[in-house]
Write a protein that holds these residues in place. Structure first.
Motif, PDB file in Angstrom:
ATOM      1  N   ALA A 159       0.856  -1.188   0.000  1.00 39.98           N
ATOM      2  CA  ALA A 159       0.000   0.000   0.000  1.00 39.98           C
ATOM      3  C   ALA A 159       0.888   1.233   0.000  1.00 39.98           C
ATOM      4  O   ALA A 159       1.667   1.445   0.938  1.00 39.98           O
ATOM      5  CB  ALA A 159      -0.907   0.004   1.225  1.00 39.98           C
ATOM      6  N   VAL A 160       0.776   2.039  -1.042  1.00 42.08           N
ATOM      7  CA  VAL A 160       1.681   3.174  -1.230  1.00 42.08           C
ATOM      8  C   VAL A 160       0.888   4.422  -1.585  1.00 42.08           C
ATOM      9  O   VAL A 160      -0.057   4.360  -2.381  1.00 42.08           O
ATOM     10  CB  VAL A 160       2.706   2.883  -2.351  1.00 42.08           C
ATOM     11  N   THR A 161       1.278   5.545  -0.996  1.00 49.18           N
ATOM     12  CA  THR A 161       0.747   6.840  -1.394  1.00 49.18           C
ATOM     13  C   THR A 161       1.560   7.347  -2.579  1.00 49.18           C
ATOM     14  O   THR A 161       2.780   7.456  -2.498  1.00 49.18           O
ATOM     15  CB  THR A 161       0.817   7.844  -0.233  1.00 49.18           C
ATOM     16  N   HIS A 162       0.885   7.671  -3.667  1.00 50.13           N
ATOM     17  CA  HIS A 162       1.559   8.077  -4.895  1.00 50.13           C
ATOM     18  C   HIS A 162       2.278   9.420  -4.712  1.00 50.13           C
ATOM     19  O   HIS A 162       3.484   9.519  -4.913  1.00 50.13           O
ATOM     20  CB  HIS A 162       0.533   8.172  -6.022  1.00 50.13           C
ATOM     21  N   ILE A 163       1.515  10.455  -4.340  1.00 50.43           N
ATOM     22  CA  ILE A 163       2.076  11.771  -4.027  1.00 50.43           C
ATOM     23  C   ILE A 163       1.644  12.101  -2.602  1.00 50.43           C
ATOM     24  O   ILE A 163       0.449  12.213  -2.333  1.00 50.43           O
ATOM     25  CB  ILE A 163       1.570  12.862  -4.991  1.00 50.43           C
ATOM     26  N   PRO A 164       2.571  12.245  -1.679  1.00 47.37           N
ATOM     27  CA  PRO A 164       2.191  12.476  -0.282  1.00 47.37           C
ATOM     28  C   PRO A 164       1.595  13.856  -0.070  1.00 47.37           C
ATOM     29  O   PRO A 164       1.772  14.769  -0.886  1.00 47.37           O
ATOM     30  CB  PRO A 164       3.507  12.317   0.482  1.00 47.37           C
ATOM     31  N   THR A 165       0.902  14.010   1.044  1.00 48.96           N
ATOM     32  CA  THR A 165       0.255  15.282   1.364  1.00 48.96           C
ATOM     33  C   THR A 165       1.252  16.362   1.747  1.00 48.96           C
ATOM     34  O   THR A 165       0.918  17.545   1.713  1.00 48.96           O
ATOM     35  CB  THR A 165      -0.756  15.070   2.513  1.00 48.96           C
ATOM     36  N   ASN A 166       2.475  15.986   2.111  1.00 49.41           N
ATOM     37  CA  ASN A 166       3.424  16.939   2.697  1.00 49.41           C
ATOM     38  C   ASN A 166       4.619  17.237   1.790  1.00 49.41           C
ATOM     39  O   ASN A 166       5.687  17.571   2.270  1.00 49.41           O
ATOM     40  CB  ASN A 166       3.932  16.404   4.034  1.00 49.41           C
ATOM     41  N   GLY A 167       4.433  17.107   0.456  1.00 51.41           N
ATOM     42  CA  GLY A 167       5.555  17.442  -0.408  1.00 51.41           C
ATOM     43  C   GLY A 167       5.321  17.095  -1.856  1.00 51.41           C
ATOM     44  O   GLY A 167       4.342  16.428  -2.206  1.00 51.41           O
ATOM     45  N   GLY A 168       6.251  17.523  -2.724  1.00 50.53           N
ATOM     46  CA  GLY A 168       6.098  17.337  -4.151  1.00 50.53           C
ATOM     47  C   GLY A 168       6.557  15.997  -4.676  1.00 50.53           C
ATOM     48  O   GLY A 168       6.464  15.728  -5.873  1.00 50.53           O
ATOM     49  N   LEU A 169       7.058  15.148  -3.811  1.00 56.42           N
ATOM     50  CA  LEU A 169       7.531  13.817  -4.197  1.00 56.42           C
ATOM     51  C   LEU A 169       6.476  13.025  -4.980  1.00 56.42           C
ATOM     52  O   LEU A 169       5.300  13.004  -4.598  1.00 56.42           O
ATOM     53  CB  LEU A 169       7.910  13.051  -2.930  1.00 56.42           C
ATOM     54  N   VAL A 170       6.896  12.373  -6.051  1.00 53.00           N
ATOM     55  CA  VAL A 170       6.054  11.413  -6.775  1.00 53.00           C
ATOM     56  C   VAL A 170       6.700  10.041  -6.642  1.00 53.00           C
ATOM     57  O   VAL A 170       7.772   9.799  -7.201  1.00 53.00           O
ATOM     58  CB  VAL A 170       5.908  11.781  -8.263  1.00 53.00           C
ATOM     59  N   ASN A 171       6.076   9.155  -5.889  1.00 54.03           N
ATOM     60  CA  ASN A 171       6.633   7.809  -5.750  1.00 54.03           C
ATOM     61  C   ASN A 171       6.537   7.052  -7.076  1.00 54.03           C
ATOM     62  O   ASN A 171       5.586   7.244  -7.842  1.00 54.03           O
ATOM     63  CB  ASN A 171       5.907   7.046  -4.640  1.00 54.03           C
ATOM     64  N   PRO A 172       7.511   6.172  -7.365  1.00 55.41           N
ATOM     65  CA  PRO A 172       7.589   5.502  -8.671  1.00 55.41           C
ATOM     66  C   PRO A 172       6.566   4.373  -8.797  1.00 55.41           C
ATOM     67  O   PRO A 172       6.914   3.184  -8.761  1.00 55.41           O
ATOM     68  CB  PRO A 172       9.024   4.975  -8.692  1.00 55.41           C
ATOM     69  N   ALA A 173       5.302   4.746  -8.982  1.00 54.91           N
ATOM     70  CA  ALA A 173       4.217   3.770  -8.938  1.00 54.91           C
ATOM     71  C   ALA A 173       4.353   2.699 -10.010  1.00 54.91           C
ATOM     72  O   ALA A 173       4.084   1.509  -9.751  1.00 54.91           O
ATOM     73  CB  ALA A 173       2.875   4.479  -9.070  1.00 54.91           C
ATOM     74  N   VAL A 315      13.165  25.156   1.080  1.00 56.08           N
ATOM     75  CA  VAL A 315      12.273  24.229   0.381  1.00 56.08           C
ATOM     76  C   VAL A 315      12.661  22.804   0.766  1.00 56.08           C
ATOM     77  O   VAL A 315      13.842  22.450   0.760  1.00 56.08           O
ATOM     78  CB  VAL A 315      12.372  24.426  -1.142  1.00 56.08           C
ATOM     79  N   VAL A 316      11.676  21.973   1.114  1.00 52.20           N
ATOM     80  CA  VAL A 316      11.966  20.649   1.668  1.00 52.20           C
ATOM     81  C   VAL A 316      11.440  19.507   0.795  1.00 52.20           C
ATOM     82  O   VAL A 316      11.393  18.363   1.231  1.00 52.20           O
ATOM     83  CB  VAL A 316      11.409  20.513   3.108  1.00 52.20           C
ATOM     84  N   ASP A 317      11.057  19.791  -0.436  1.00 48.64           N
ATOM     85  CA  ASP A 317      10.544  18.738  -1.318  1.00 48.64           C
ATOM     86  C   ASP A 317      11.638  17.726  -1.666  1.00 48.64           C
ATOM     87  O   ASP A 317      12.808  18.083  -1.813  1.00 48.64           O
ATOM     88  CB  ASP A 317      10.000  19.342  -2.612  1.00 48.64           C
ATOM     89  N   GLN A 318      11.206  16.470  -1.834  1.00 49.27           N
ATOM     90  CA  GLN A 318      12.102  15.383  -2.199  1.00 49.27           C
ATOM     91  C   GLN A 318      11.613  14.718  -3.476  1.00 49.27           C
ATOM     92  O   GLN A 318      10.577  15.076  -4.016  1.00 49.27           O
ATOM     93  CB  GLN A 318      12.159  14.343  -1.073  1.00 49.27           C
ATOM     94  N   GLY A 319      12.387  13.733  -3.955  1.00 46.30           N
ATOM     95  CA  GLY A 319      11.945  12.904  -5.061  1.00 46.30           C
ATOM     96  C   GLY A 319      12.637  13.192  -6.368  1.00 46.30           C
ATOM     97  O   GLY A 319      13.031  14.327  -6.644  1.00 46.30           O
ATOM     98  N   GLN A 320      12.771  12.154  -7.163  1.00 48.90           N
ATOM     99  CA  GLN A 320      13.353  12.289  -8.492  1.00 48.90           C
ATOM    100  C   GLN A 320      12.409  13.051  -9.412  1.00 48.90           C
ATOM    101  O   GLN A 320      12.837  13.858 -10.233  1.00 48.90           O
ATOM    102  CB  GLN A 320      13.662  10.911  -9.066  1.00 48.90           C
ATOM    103  N   VAL A 321      11.111  12.785  -9.290  1.00 53.98           N
ATOM    104  CA  VAL A 321      10.069  13.512 -10.009  1.00 53.98           C
ATOM    105  C   VAL A 321       9.266  14.289  -8.982  1.00 53.98           C
ATOM    106  O   VAL A 321       8.874  13.738  -7.949  1.00 53.98           O
ATOM    107  CB  VAL A 321       9.151  12.551 -10.791  1.00 53.98           C
ATOM    108  N   GLN A 322       9.032  15.574  -9.266  1.00 53.90           N
ATOM    109  CA  GLN A 322       8.313  16.417  -8.319  1.00 53.90           C
ATOM    110  C   GLN A 322       7.061  16.994  -8.975  1.00 53.90           C
ATOM    111  O   GLN A 322       7.068  17.345 -10.153  1.00 53.90           O
ATOM    112  CB  GLN A 322       9.215  17.523  -7.791  1.00 53.90           C
TER     113      GLN A 322
END
Length: 394
Positions: A159-173, A315-322
């Protein structure tokens, strides 16, 4: 390749509030376009004139078309769609339908949303299952390699959140789906922030279950959500509760569940809001998800770059894709106070706290962040004005 373009003036004309309001809280609740609002109001007026049951009969074909519109939006088939009154309800219905057994394992992300994680903890009170957050890679997104190493025959659900509520991270779904597809586990994707913001195709993502809300980037009414159930999951999953809509009472001691995903629905629902959700899905499709995604990322990138250049802002955003969510801290300001300050100037932003994504924020030493989330109807001038307003508030 030419970049897709949008008619921003027309989109803003469809969004009357933009004439006076700078709305950068689309990850909370976006502004409905005119066709969505008109669809809801017109149906409520029909109920007022004709009666609730009678209005439902008259608009039966339009209500059925909602499933087509929503399915088309995410690359699904209409029989795989259930409409809900929220993404949380849809997610919990899907989660509660998974037949967990003692010793089962759940793999999730470190940025999992609080409501989802609370459901994990409540399950653990009833069934001895193990919940394991998958470590992130060096960019801050879920590590697909670590996920593959953790998968075994005991994993019942990923169970994975694709884009979290607390940042621009896009998990690699899509990469997650590839790995999970080779295991006996089910893949449940919380797509609350991604549907309506970026192209989504459940076939490419290889998800078994997907949930989303209407009110965020899809620009639909509040109190709407949807659940996608893939055909394999439909063969095995039973809803935790049913009524005479999701099942048929066939004899005194027996019933039969519907064959489609609407087995997860109940008879009573907000038909006006459901029609509004369908209108939002059509609108998003007509605007074009590829064009929307390109513009949202461009505006968010402009915002991140400008905020990074401001002294006292981190700015605290993470992720390869934002994505379109931009989170940051401002020296000398508590995020709720800054949100209120800007609201008094007709600028909408929001904040996110450790209680919403505890594992991720604790690991990064964050208690609260400011959250600005742009949409395609925002302008470059609004982004610049937002940065100026934040800077002048310090």
């Amino acid at each position: 390749m030419n970049q897709p373009t949008l008619d921003i003036e027309a989109l803003r004309a469809d969004t009357p509030a933009t004439a006076a309001l700078l709305h950068a809280n689309n990850a909370g609740s976006s502004l409905q376009p005119r066709p969505v609002t008109e669809t809801v109001l017109n149906y409520l007026a029909l109920e007022q004139r004709r009666g609730g049951y009678e209005a439902a009969i008259e608009r039966q074909a339009e209500r059925a078309a909602v499933y087509d519109d929503v399915a088309h939006l995410i690359g699904a088939q209409p029989h795989q769609i259930a409409i809900s009154d929220s993404a949380t309800r849809a997610w919990n219905l899907a989660f509660a339908a998974v037949p967990f057994q003692p010793g089962d394992r759940i793999l999730t992300s470190t940025s999992e949303y609080a409501s989802n994680y609370i459901a994990f903890l409540q399950l653990q009170e009833r069934v001895p299952v193990t919940v394991t957050p998958v470590p992130n890679d060096e960019t801050g997104q879920l590590s697909v390699r670590a996920l593959a190493n953790l998968l075994d025959d005991r994993v019942r659900l990923v169970a994975v959140t694709h884009i979290p509520t607390n940042g621009g991270l896009v998990n690699p779904a899509a990469a997650i789906g590839e790995v999970v597809a080779d295991s006996p586990a089910l893949f449940l994707l919380d797509a609350c922030q991604s549907v309506g913001q970026m192209p989504i195709d459940v076939r490419e993502l290889k998800v078994d279950l997907l949930t989303t809300t209407g009110r965020k980037y899809l620009r639909g009414p509040r109190g709407t959500g949807l659940l996608y159930v893939g055909d394999i999951a439909l063969e095995t999953l039973k809803p935790p509760v049913s009524d005479l809509f999701g099942a048929q009472w066939t004899a005194r001691d027996s019933y039969t569940l519907r064959a489609d995903a609407r087995r997860f629905e109940l008879y009573e629902s907000n038909i006006a809001a459901t029609l509004g959700l369908g209108a939002a899905a059509r609108y998003a499709t007509e605007v074009g998800l590829r064009a929307s995604w390109s513009r949202i990322r461009s505006l968010a990138g402009r915002l991140r770059e400008a905020l990074t250049a401001e002294p006292g802002i981190t700015v605290v955003d993470q992720g390869q894709v934002q994505a379109g969510i931009v989170t940051f801290t401002v020296h000398g300001w508590q995020p709720p106070a800054l949100v209120e300050q800007l609201r008094s100037r007709n600028i909408n932003i929001w904040h996110s706290t450790v209680e919403s994504t505890r594992i991720d924020m604790e690991e990064r030493g964050l208690q609260s962040v400011v959250r600005a989330s742009v949409h395609y109807f925002n302008t470059e001038q609004e982004v610049d004005r937002l940065v100026e307003a934040i800077g002048s508030a310090r």
